[in-house]
Design an enzyme around this catalytic site. Sequence first.
Site, PDB file in Angstrom:
ATOM      1  N   LYS A  85       0.829  -1.200   0.000  1.00  0.00           N
ATOM      2  CA  LYS A  85       0.000   0.000   0.000  1.00  0.00           C
ATOM      3  C   LYS A  85       0.865   1.252   0.000  1.00  0.00           C
ATOM      4  O   LYS A  85       0.404   2.345  -0.234  1.00  0.00           O
ATOM      5  CB  LYS A  85      -0.883   0.014   1.257  1.00  0.00           C
ATOM      6  CG  LYS A  85      -1.726  -1.217   1.418  1.00  0.00           C
ATOM      7  CD  LYS A  85      -2.376  -1.238   2.836  1.00  0.00           C
ATOM      8  CE  LYS A  85      -2.843  -2.640   3.131  1.00  0.00           C
ATOM      9  NZ  LYS A  85      -3.078  -2.836   4.574  1.00  0.00           N
ATOM     10  N   GLU A  89       7.342   2.552  -6.408  1.00  0.00           N
ATOM     11  CA  GLU A  89       7.515   2.059  -5.041  1.00  0.00           C
ATOM     12  C   GLU A  89       7.665   3.211  -4.062  1.00  0.00           C
ATOM     13  O   GLU A  89       8.026   4.326  -4.448  1.00  0.00           O
ATOM     14  CB  GLU A  89       8.800   1.203  -4.977  1.00  0.00           C
ATOM     15  CG  GLU A  89       8.565  -0.258  -4.673  1.00  0.00           C
ATOM     16  CD  GLU A  89       8.006  -0.576  -3.292  1.00  0.00           C
ATOM     17  OE1 GLU A  89       7.170   0.170  -2.746  1.00  0.00           O
ATOM     18  OE2 GLU A  89       8.404  -1.626  -2.767  1.00  0.00           O
ATOM     19  N   ASP A  90       7.396   2.915  -2.798  1.00  0.00           N
ATOM     20  CA  ASP A  90       7.636   3.930  -1.772  1.00  0.00           C
ATOM     21  C   ASP A  90       9.126   4.011  -1.415  1.00  0.00           C
ATOM     22  O   ASP A  90       9.722   5.079  -1.468  1.00  0.00           O
ATOM     23  CB  ASP A  90       6.766   3.695  -0.517  1.00  0.00           C
ATOM     24  CG  ASP A  90       6.893   2.297   0.078  1.00  0.00           C
ATOM     25  OD1 ASP A  90       7.583   1.434  -0.503  1.00  0.00           O
ATOM     26  OD2 ASP A  90       6.294   2.060   1.149  1.00  0.00           O
ATOM     27  N   ASP A 127      14.799  -0.492  -0.628  1.00  0.00           N
ATOM     28  CA  ASP A 127      15.585  -0.730   0.591  1.00  0.00           C
ATOM     29  C   ASP A 127      16.595  -1.846   0.304  1.00  0.00           C
ATOM     30  O   ASP A 127      17.628  -1.598  -0.315  1.00  0.00           O
ATOM     31  CB  ASP A 127      14.592  -1.082   1.709  1.00  0.00           C
ATOM     32  CG  ASP A 127      15.199  -1.187   3.086  1.00  0.00           C
ATOM     33  OD1 ASP A 127      16.200  -0.501   3.351  1.00  0.00           O
ATOM     34  OD2 ASP A 127      14.680  -1.942   3.916  1.00  0.00           O
ATOM     35  N   LYS A 176      17.277   3.819  -0.080  1.00  0.00           N
ATOM     36  CA  LYS A 176      18.279   3.627   0.991  1.00  0.00           C
ATOM     37  C   LYS A 176      19.404   2.774   0.409  1.00  0.00           C
ATOM     38  O   LYS A 176      19.433   1.553   0.611  1.00  0.00           O
ATOM     39  CB  LYS A 176      17.652   2.852   2.156  1.00  0.00           C
ATOM     40  CG  LYS A 176      16.606   3.587   2.962  1.00  0.00           C
ATOM     41  CD  LYS A 176      16.146   2.662   4.116  1.00  0.00           C
ATOM     42  CE  LYS A 176      15.059   3.294   4.933  1.00  0.00           C
ATOM     43  NZ  LYS A 176      14.536   2.337   5.957  1.00  0.00           N
ATOM     44  N   PHE A 216      14.428   4.529   9.822  1.00  0.00           N
ATOM     45  CA  PHE A 216      13.062   4.114   9.530  1.00  0.00           C
ATOM     46  C   PHE A 216      12.153   5.332   9.446  1.00  0.00           C
ATOM     47  O   PHE A 216      12.118   6.158  10.353  1.00  0.00           O
ATOM     48  CB  PHE A 216      12.549   3.137  10.601  1.00  0.00           C
ATOM     49  CG  PHE A 216      11.316   2.413  10.165  1.00  0.00           C
ATOM     50  CD1 PHE A 216      11.404   1.336   9.296  1.00  0.00           C
ATOM     51  CD2 PHE A 216      10.055   2.824  10.594  1.00  0.00           C
ATOM     52  CE1 PHE A 216      10.254   0.664   8.863  1.00  0.00           C
ATOM     53  CE2 PHE A 216       8.904   2.162  10.172  1.00  0.00           C
ATOM     54  CZ  PHE A 216       9.006   1.085   9.305  1.00  0.00           C
ATOM     55  N   VAL A 217      11.448   5.444   8.335  1.00  0.00           N
ATOM     56  CA  VAL A 217      10.615   6.623   8.098  1.00  0.00           C
ATOM     57  C   VAL A 217       9.143   6.234   7.958  1.00  0.00           C
ATOM     58  O   VAL A 217       8.825   5.106   7.601  1.00  0.00           O
ATOM     59  CB  VAL A 217      11.059   7.390   6.833  1.00  0.00           C
ATOM     60  CG1 VAL A 217      12.482   7.894   6.980  1.00  0.00           C
ATOM     61  CG2 VAL A 217      10.929   6.520   5.588  1.00  0.00           C
ATOM     62  N   ARG A 253       0.305   6.306   7.455  1.00  0.00           N
ATOM     63  CA  ARG A 253       0.348   6.458   5.994  1.00  0.00           C
ATOM     64  C   ARG A 253      -0.195   7.814   5.559  1.00  0.00           C
ATOM     65  O   ARG A 253       0.199   8.359   4.538  1.00  0.00           O
ATOM     66  CB  ARG A 253      -0.478   5.353   5.312  1.00  0.00           C
ATOM     67  CG  ARG A 253       0.099   3.955   5.484  1.00  0.00           C
ATOM     68  CD  ARG A 253      -0.591   2.994   4.526  1.00  0.00           C
ATOM     69  NE  ARG A 253      -0.385   1.596   4.859  1.00  0.00           N
ATOM     70  CZ  ARG A 253       0.683   0.880   4.520  1.00  0.00           C
ATOM     71  NH1 ARG A 253       1.673   1.432   3.842  1.00  0.00           N
ATOM     72  NH2 ARG A 253       0.776  -0.391   4.856  1.00  0.00           N
TER      73      ARG A 253
HETATM   74  P1  5GP Z   1      12.935  -4.161   0.155  1.00  0.00           P
HETATM   75  O1  5GP Z   1      13.595  -3.233  -0.829  1.00  0.00           O
HETATM   76  O2  5GP Z   1      13.774  -4.314   1.386  1.00  0.00           O
HETATM   77  O3  5GP Z   1      12.503  -5.455  -0.431  1.00  0.00           O
HETATM   78  O4  5GP Z   1      11.557  -3.631   0.653  1.00  0.00           O
HETATM   79  C1  5GP Z   1      11.331  -2.362   0.777  1.00  0.00           C
HETATM   80  C2  5GP Z   1       9.980  -2.174   1.402  1.00  0.00           C
HETATM   81  O5  5GP Z   1      10.094  -2.256   2.827  1.00  0.00           O
HETATM   82  C3  5GP Z   1       9.544  -0.789   1.079  1.00  0.00           C
HETATM   83  O6  5GP Z   1       8.855  -0.748  -0.120  1.00  0.00           O
HETATM   84  C4  5GP Z   1       8.716  -0.453   2.281  1.00  0.00           C
HETATM   85  O7  5GP Z   1       7.418  -0.940   2.067  1.00  0.00           O
HETATM   86  C5  5GP Z   1       9.404  -1.195   3.415  1.00  0.00           C
HETATM   87  N1  5GP Z   1      10.370  -0.286   4.065  1.00  0.00           N
HETATM   88  C6  5GP Z   1      11.710  -0.257   3.952  1.00  0.00           C
HETATM   89  N2  5GP Z   1      12.244   0.744   4.679  1.00  0.00           N
HETATM   90  C7  5GP Z   1      11.192   1.359   5.262  1.00  0.00           C
HETATM   91  C8  5GP Z   1      11.081   2.507   6.125  1.00  0.00           C
HETATM   92  O8  5GP Z   1      12.038   3.181   6.525  1.00  0.00           O
HETATM   93  N3  5GP Z   1       9.808   2.841   6.487  1.00  0.00           N
HETATM   94  C9  5GP Z   1       8.712   2.156   6.089  1.00  0.00           C
HETATM   95  N4  5GP Z   1       7.530   2.588   6.515  1.00  0.00           N
HETATM   96  N5  5GP Z   1       8.781   1.091   5.265  1.00  0.00           N
HETATM   97  C10 5GP Z   1      10.012   0.702   4.868  1.00  0.00           C
HETATM   98 MG    MG Z   2       6.803  -0.762  -0.473  1.00  0.00          MG
HETATM   99 MG    MG Z   3       5.150  -1.501   5.338  1.00  0.00          MG
END
Ligand code: 5GP
Ligand code: MG
Ligand code: MG
Length: 187
Positions: free
Chosen positions: A50, A106-107, A110, A138, A159-160, A172
Site C-alpha cells: 500500500k 515504489e515507496d 531498501d 536507501k 526508519f521513516v 500512511r
Molecule cells: P525491500 O527493498 O527491502 O525489499 O523492501 C522495501 C519495502 O520495505 C519498502 O517498499 C517499504 O514498504 C518497506 N520499508 C523499507 N524501509 C522502510 C522505512 O524506513 N519505512 C517504512 N515505513 N517502510 C520501509
Molecule cells: Mg513498499
Molecule cells: Mg510496510
Amino acid sequence: MANSSPAFPHASKMEVLFSKSRIAERVREIGAQISADYAGTSIVLIGVLKGAAIFLSDLARAIEVDNTFDFVAVSSYGRAKVSSGAVKLIKDIDNSIEGKHVILVEDILDTGLTLSYLRGMMLQHKPASLKIATCLDKPERRLVPIEADYVGFQIPNRFVVGYGMDYAEHYRNVEDIRLFPEEAVGH
Ligand code: 5GP
Ligand code: MG
Ligand code: MG
C-alpha cells in the site's frame, strides 16, 4: 487521540525529514522528467500497495503523458519494520502490460528484494520497456543489485513513516516524511 500510545507516538512529535512542500516540488520534477522521457507515448504506472499509493497518485498527476495505473500487492514475512527477504505476490496486475511502457512505482527501495522480484515478474509479461520510480532510496541497505531510474530522495538507514509509508499500518496519511523514533521501534 487513540493512537497516542507509546507504541504509536503522534506524528507531530517526530522529526520531519522531507516536508510536504519539498516532496511536492520533487514529485513535480520527476513528473517533468518522465513526461520528457516518454513524450508521445502512453505509460502504465504499477504501484506497489500500500506504501506507494500516495506517491503514485501525486506522480500520475505530475506526468503530462497519457497514463493508466495498476497495482500489485506483495507480502514479505517477518516484523512490520523489516523485510525478511521472502516475497510473495498477493495481488497481480489487472490488465496486460505486453508491449506497454511500464513504470513500477515504489515507496522505498531498501534491500531491493521486493523490486527485483517484481521486476522479474513484470519482464515475463514482455512490456515494451520497464523502469522503476521510487520515492525514497536507501542505497546502503541493498542486498541485491538493483537501482531505480527515478528517485525522489536518497536517505540513510533510518526508519521513516508518512506519505504512504507505515509503521504497523499507521501513519500512511501523514503528509510529511518523518523519522520514526528508534526507541519506539523495539529491537
Ligand atoms: P525491500 O527493498 O527491502 O525489499 O523492501 C522495501 C519495502 O520495505 C519498502 O517498499 C517499504 O514498504 C518497506 N520499508 C523499507 N524501509 C522502510 C522505512 O524506513 N519505512 C517504512 N515505513 N517502510 C520501509
Ligand atoms: Mg513498499
Ligand atoms: Mg510496510
